[in-house]
Design an enzyme around this catalytic site. Sequence first.
Site, PDB file in Angstrom:
ATOM      1  N   HIS A  98       0.825  -1.206   0.000  1.00 28.70           N
ATOM      2  CA  HIS A  98       0.000   0.000   0.000  1.00 28.70           C
ATOM      3  C   HIS A  98       0.862   1.260   0.000  1.00 28.70           C
ATOM      4  O   HIS A  98       2.045   1.236   0.359  1.00 28.70           O
ATOM      5  CB  HIS A  98      -0.935   0.002   1.203  1.00 28.70           C
ATOM      6  CG  HIS A  98      -2.069  -0.953   1.069  1.00 28.70           C
ATOM      7  ND1 HIS A  98      -3.085  -1.065   2.003  1.00 28.70           N
ATOM      8  CD2 HIS A  98      -2.376  -1.848   0.088  1.00 28.70           C
ATOM      9  CE1 HIS A  98      -3.950  -1.977   1.611  1.00 28.70           C
ATOM     10  NE2 HIS A  98      -3.541  -2.478   0.463  1.00 28.70           N
ATOM     11  N   GLU A 100       0.851   3.820   1.933  1.00 35.38           N
ATOM     12  CA  GLU A 100       1.347   4.230   3.243  1.00 35.38           C
ATOM     13  C   GLU A 100       2.641   3.513   3.593  1.00 35.38           C
ATOM     14  O   GLU A 100       3.597   4.122   4.079  1.00 35.38           O
ATOM     15  CB  GLU A 100       0.288   3.935   4.325  1.00 35.38           C
ATOM     16  CG  GLU A 100      -1.016   4.696   4.145  1.00 35.38           C
ATOM     17  CD  GLU A 100      -2.070   3.937   3.346  1.00 35.38           C
ATOM     18  OE1 GLU A 100      -3.267   4.086   3.646  1.00 35.38           O
ATOM     19  OE2 GLU A 100      -1.697   3.188   2.414  1.00 35.38           O
ATOM     20  N   CYS A 124      -5.948   1.202   5.926  1.00 32.97           N
ATOM     21  CA  CYS A 124      -6.455  -0.071   6.422  1.00 32.97           C
ATOM     22  C   CYS A 124      -5.767  -0.421   7.745  1.00 32.97           C
ATOM     23  O   CYS A 124      -4.856   0.281   8.190  1.00 32.97           O
ATOM     24  CB  CYS A 124      -6.212  -1.181   5.390  1.00 32.97           C
ATOM     25  SG  CYS A 124      -4.468  -1.652   5.220  1.00 32.97           S
ATOM     26  N   CYS A 127      -1.942  -0.886   7.486  1.00 33.67           N
ATOM     27  CA  CYS A 127      -1.228   0.380   7.357  1.00 33.67           C
ATOM     28  C   CYS A 127      -1.291   1.176   8.656  1.00 33.67           C
ATOM     29  O   CYS A 127      -0.347   1.885   9.003  1.00 33.67           O
ATOM     30  CB  CYS A 127      -1.797   1.190   6.199  1.00 33.67           C
ATOM     31  SG  CYS A 127      -1.396   0.488   4.579  1.00 33.67           S
TER      32      CYS A 127
END
Length: 200
Positions: A98, A100, A124, A127
């Site tokens: 992801h 992040e 999420c 993350c």
Amino acid sequence: MDQTENNTSHLNGTHSEGLMKKRQDYLEWPEYFMAVAFLSAQRSKDPNSQVGACIVNQENKIVGIGYNGMPNGCDDDLLPWSRSADNKLDTKYPYVCHAELNAIMNKNSADVKGCTMYVALFPCNECAKLIIQAGIKDVIYLSDKYHDSPEMTASRRLLNLAGVAYKQFEPKQSRIVIDFSSINHSGMNRVNCLEGLQSP
């Protein structure tokens, strides 16, 4: 009045009527950082969701940028990009990193403690763990379209427990446009662009 006196009075504002003033429609810091996150997202090869993240320190300096993609060294032509399949191993979810995570890993400072992360989507739970462990103290997100999913519920629980503040970004304009040709035209007071501050 000689030339020296004339120059002095001009500098003192006596003849300041003709001075050009600064632009008033420049990007403010929040719009700038979210726009950087969205621009970064354009590097993503994900056919469905292009997400970017931008980490900023207390001095408004960018210290990390990332977007969603496959891990370094893993051929993204050999890994799946599907969102659904009979076998979860044939979807992107077990493999993709992801935005992040990548922004934190791509940091150009010793750490990101006390920093703010600007990101297109609410993080999420996985993350959220990274954000907490990295010491990031604020998360500014644009879209919370998966708000009711278990992952986002767990994420909010973790962020709340860790004291990480999060706030939804409210853009002052729906689109920011980058016009590469504007640099060749004098008198242009807009150099903005990005495919609007909209959720991917």
